[in-house]
Design a protein around this motif. Sequence first.
Motif, PDB file in Angstrom:
ATOM      1  N   LEU A 230       0.812  -1.214   0.000  1.00  0.00           N
ATOM      2  CA  LEU A 230       0.000   0.000   0.000  1.00  0.00           C
ATOM      3  C   LEU A 230       0.854   1.275   0.000  1.00  0.00           C
ATOM      4  CD1 LEU A 230      -2.741  -1.033   2.614  1.00  0.00           C
ATOM      5  CD2 LEU A 230      -2.741  -1.381   0.128  1.00  0.00           C
ATOM      6  N   GLY A 231       2.153   1.122  -0.163  1.00  0.00           N
ATOM      7  CA  GLY A 231       3.020   2.294  -0.182  1.00  0.00           C
ATOM      8  C   GLY A 231       3.105   3.001   1.155  1.00  0.00           C
ATOM      9  N   GLY A 232       2.877   2.277   2.261  1.00  0.00           N
ATOM     10  CA  GLY A 232       2.959   2.869   3.587  1.00  0.00           C
ATOM     11  C   GLY A 232       4.387   3.226   3.955  1.00  0.00           C
ATOM     12  N   ASP A 233       4.536   4.062   4.974  1.00  0.00           N
ATOM     13  CA  ASP A 233       5.881   4.432   5.417  1.00  0.00           C
ATOM     14  C   ASP A 233       6.070   4.179   6.911  1.00  0.00           C
ATOM     15  OD1 ASP A 233       4.379   6.478   6.507  1.00  0.00           O
ATOM     16  OD2 ASP A 233       5.582   8.109   5.674  1.00  0.00           O
ATOM     17  N   PHE A 234       5.503   3.078   7.402  1.00  0.00           N
ATOM     18  CA  PHE A 234       5.676   2.718   8.809  1.00  0.00           C
ATOM     19  C   PHE A 234       7.149   2.489   9.125  1.00  0.00           C
ATOM     20  CE2 PHE A 234       1.137   1.793   8.944  1.00  0.00           C
ATOM     21  CZ  PHE A 234       0.817   2.100  10.261  1.00  0.00           C
ATOM     22  N   HIS A 255      -0.688  -7.349  20.313  1.00  0.00           N
ATOM     23  CA  HIS A 255      -0.622  -5.922  20.025  1.00  0.00           C
ATOM     24  C   HIS A 255       0.720  -5.583  19.394  1.00  0.00           C
ATOM     25  CE1 HIS A 255      -4.141  -4.859  22.638  1.00  0.00           C
ATOM     26  NE2 HIS A 255      -3.774  -5.974  23.265  1.00  0.00           N
ATOM     27  N   LEU A 256       0.743  -4.482  18.661  1.00  0.00           N
ATOM     28  CA  LEU A 256       1.966  -3.820  18.242  1.00  0.00           C
ATOM     29  C   LEU A 256       2.023  -2.493  18.977  1.00  0.00           C
ATOM     30  CD1 LEU A 256       1.821  -4.583  14.421  1.00  0.00           C
ATOM     31  CD2 LEU A 256       3.419  -5.565  16.082  1.00  0.00           C
ATOM     32  N   ILE A 257       3.071  -2.287  19.754  1.00  0.00           N
ATOM     33  CA  ILE A 257       3.174  -1.119  20.627  1.00  0.00           C
ATOM     34  C   ILE A 257       4.207  -0.139  20.062  1.00  0.00           C
ATOM     35  CG2 ILE A 257       3.599  -0.322  22.974  1.00  0.00           C
ATOM     36  CD1 ILE A 257       1.243  -2.253  22.754  1.00  0.00           C
ATOM     37  N   SER A 258       3.792   1.111  19.918  1.00  0.00           N
ATOM     38  CA  SER A 258       4.711   2.145  19.456  1.00  0.00           C
ATOM     39  C   SER A 258       5.683   2.523  20.572  1.00  0.00           C
ATOM     40  CB  SER A 258       3.922   3.385  19.005  1.00  0.00           C
ATOM     41  OG  SER A 258       4.805   4.417  18.626  1.00  0.00           O
ATOM     42  N   LYS A 259       6.969   2.513  20.251  1.00  0.00           N
ATOM     43  CA  LYS A 259       7.980   2.834  21.253  1.00  0.00           C
ATOM     44  C   LYS A 259       8.170   4.339  21.428  1.00  0.00           C
ATOM     45  CE  LYS A 259      11.194   0.237  19.290  1.00  0.00           C
ATOM     46  NZ  LYS A 259      12.485  -0.473  19.072  1.00  0.00           N
ATOM     47  N   LYS A 260       7.603   5.110  20.501  1.00  0.00           N
ATOM     48  CA  LYS A 260       7.808   6.560  20.560  1.00  0.00           C
ATOM     49  C   LYS A 260       6.663   7.263  19.836  1.00  0.00           C
ATOM     50  CE  LYS A 260      10.605   6.546  16.331  1.00  0.00           C
ATOM     51  NZ  LYS A 260      11.924   6.850  15.733  1.00  0.00           N
ATOM     52  N   ALA A 261       6.603   8.552  19.952  1.00  0.00           N
ATOM     53  CA  ALA A 261       5.633   9.332  19.181  1.00  0.00           C
ATOM     54  C   ALA A 261       6.063   9.323  17.716  1.00  0.00           C
ATOM     55  CB  ALA A 261       5.574  10.759  19.696  1.00  0.00           C
ATOM     56  N   LEU A 262       5.127   9.019  16.829  1.00  0.00           N
ATOM     57  CA  LEU A 262       5.454   8.962  15.405  1.00  0.00           C
ATOM     58  C   LEU A 262       4.195   9.117  14.574  1.00  0.00           C
ATOM     59  CD1 LEU A 262       4.512   5.911  14.248  1.00  0.00           C
ATOM     60  CD2 LEU A 262       6.453   5.220  15.628  1.00  0.00           C
ATOM     61  N   THR A 263       4.391   9.308  13.290  1.00  0.00           N
ATOM     62  CA  THR A 263       3.283   9.299  12.340  1.00  0.00           C
ATOM     63  C   THR A 263       3.624   8.342  11.213  1.00  0.00           C
ATOM     64  OG1 THR A 263       4.189  11.149  11.073  1.00  0.00           O
ATOM     65  CG2 THR A 263       2.613  11.685  12.841  1.00  0.00           C
ATOM     66  N   ALA A 264       2.600   7.779  10.602  1.00  0.00           N
ATOM     67  CA  ALA A 264       2.762   6.898   9.442  1.00  0.00           C
ATOM     68  C   ALA A 264       1.701   7.274   8.427  1.00  0.00           C
ATOM     69  CB  ALA A 264       2.624   5.438   9.850  1.00  0.00           C
ATOM     70  N   GLU A 265       2.057   7.154   7.155  1.00  0.00           N
ATOM     71  CA  GLU A 265       1.130   7.517   6.092  1.00  0.00           C
ATOM     72  C   GLU A 265       0.825   6.303   5.232  1.00  0.00           C
ATOM     73  OE1 GLU A 265       0.896  10.622   2.289  1.00  0.00           O
ATOM     74  OE2 GLU A 265       1.984  11.188   4.112  1.00  0.00           O
ATOM     75  N   VAL A 266      -0.466   6.136   4.916  1.00  0.00           N
ATOM     76  CA  VAL A 266      -0.924   5.068   4.028  1.00  0.00           C
ATOM     77  C   VAL A 266      -1.896   5.684   3.027  1.00  0.00           C
ATOM     78  CG1 VAL A 266      -2.053   2.819   3.836  1.00  0.00           C
ATOM     79  CG2 VAL A 266      -0.722   3.373   5.894  1.00  0.00           C
ATOM     80  N   LEU A 267      -1.513   5.728   1.772  1.00  0.00           N
ATOM     81  CA  LEU A 267      -2.385   6.248   0.712  1.00  0.00           C
ATOM     82  C   LEU A 267      -2.930   7.639   1.038  1.00  0.00           C
ATOM     83  CD1 LEU A 267      -4.327   2.966  -0.181  1.00  0.00           C
ATOM     84  CD2 LEU A 267      -2.503   4.062  -1.488  1.00  0.00           C
ATOM     85  N   GLY A 268      -2.035   8.488   1.499  1.00  0.00           N
ATOM     86  CA  GLY A 268      -2.428   9.864   1.778  1.00  0.00           C
ATOM     87  C   GLY A 268      -3.096  10.082   3.108  1.00  0.00           C
ATOM     88  N   ASN A 269      -3.304   9.024   3.877  1.00  0.00           N
ATOM     89  CA  ASN A 269      -3.920   9.118   5.204  1.00  0.00           C
ATOM     90  C   ASN A 269      -2.821   9.023   6.257  1.00  0.00           C
ATOM     91  OD1 ASN A 269      -7.106   8.679   4.705  1.00  0.00           O
ATOM     92  ND2 ASN A 269      -5.918   7.432   3.266  1.00  0.00           N
ATOM     93  N   ARG A 270      -2.757  10.020   7.142  1.00  0.00           N
ATOM     94  CA  ARG A 270      -1.725  10.056   8.168  1.00  0.00           C
ATOM     95  C   ARG A 270      -2.286   9.605   9.515  1.00  0.00           C
ATOM     96  NH1 ARG A 270       2.853  12.073   6.640  1.00  0.00           N
ATOM     97  NH2 ARG A 270       3.578  12.495   8.765  1.00  0.00           N
TER      98      ARG A 270
END
Length: 323
Positions: A230-234, A255-270
Motif C-alpha cells: 500500500l506504499g505505507g511508510d511505517f 498488540h503492536l506497541i509504538s515505542k515513541k511518538a510517530l506518524t505513518a502515512e498510508v495512501l495519503g492518510n496520516r
Amino acid sequence: MNVHATALAEAHRFDAPTSVFARDVIQDLSRAPKRLSPKYFYDATGSELFEQITVLPEYYPTRTELSILRTHGPAIAAIIPDGAALVEFGAGSTTKVRLLLGECRLGAYVPVDISGEFLNAQAEALRADYPGLAVHPVTADFTAPFALPDAVRDMPKVGFFPGSTLGNFEPGEACKFLKSARTILGKGGQMVIGVDLEKDERTLYDAYNDAAGVTARFNLNVLHRINRELGGDFDVGAFIHRAVYNRDRHRIEMHLISKKALTAEVLGNRFSFRPGESIHTENSYKYSIERFALLARVSGWSLVQSWTDEGGLFSVHALVASD
C-alpha cells in the motif's frame, strides 16, 4: 481519496483484494483504539512465518492437535462419507489434512485461503503426492461467503477448520462464520474443527511470546505488508510485539506497541501514535468444551463428538448441521 492517494493507487495498480486491504487498513487505523485484522497476517511471508511458529517448542496447539488427529484419525474419518468433498477453511500447510487423507476416501479436496500464492503451492505439492485426488484450490476470504467449485456441487461436503482459527474471531463473529460455513456446505453438511482449550496462563503466555522471536516477526510483518503493498511508510523498528492474556475475556491479545511518538502515512492518510500506543492485531479465544458446544448450537450445528489430548490442552470436534 486525495490526489496523492490516487497517484499511489495508480502506481500500485490495485486489484480488488488489495483495494479491500487498503480500505480495511485505513478504516481500522482510524479507530480508537487502533486495530488491524489478523486475516492480513497471511501474505506469503506471513504464511511462512506462521509455519515456523507451529514447530516452536513453546507453541503447543499444532503438535497437540496433530497428536489428536493421529490418535483418533479413524474415528474422525468414520464421520466423513465416502466420496465427500473436504473443504478446508483457511488452508495452510497440508500436514493436518494429510492425516485425514490417509484414513478417508474423498471425492475432492477444496483448500480455501486468502493467500493464493501459498495456497497454490501447497495444492501442487498435494497433487504430486496424491495423484488420484481431485484438488480444487479456491482463493477467497473464508470469513465471507464464497462459491464452491462446480466440480463438487453434487458431493457430500465436510468442512475442515483446524488450528483453532475460530479463536481469532470475536464470539459474535465466530457465530457468523459457523452460520456461513453451514450455508456454504449445504444441507447435511458436517464439520471437523479444532478448538484451543482454557489452561494455565504461563503456558498461554509462552506460546505467544516465544524465545526465538518468530511470533514477534509474524506480528510485525503486517506493517511490512502495508509498506510493500500500500506504499505505507511505517517505521517498523519503532514498534514492538506484545501478547497478554485477558483472563476476563478468556483470550490472548496480540498488540503492536509504538515505542515513541510517530506518524505513518498510508495512501495519503496520516496516522499519529503516542508512545506506548497499541495497534490491536489479534485475539485468540480459549474455550471450554461446554462453551464451544453452546456456540455451535446457536450457530446451527449439533456437536456429535469431541476428542482431546491427554493433557486437556486442545480439542477436535465433529459437528453436523442442525435440521
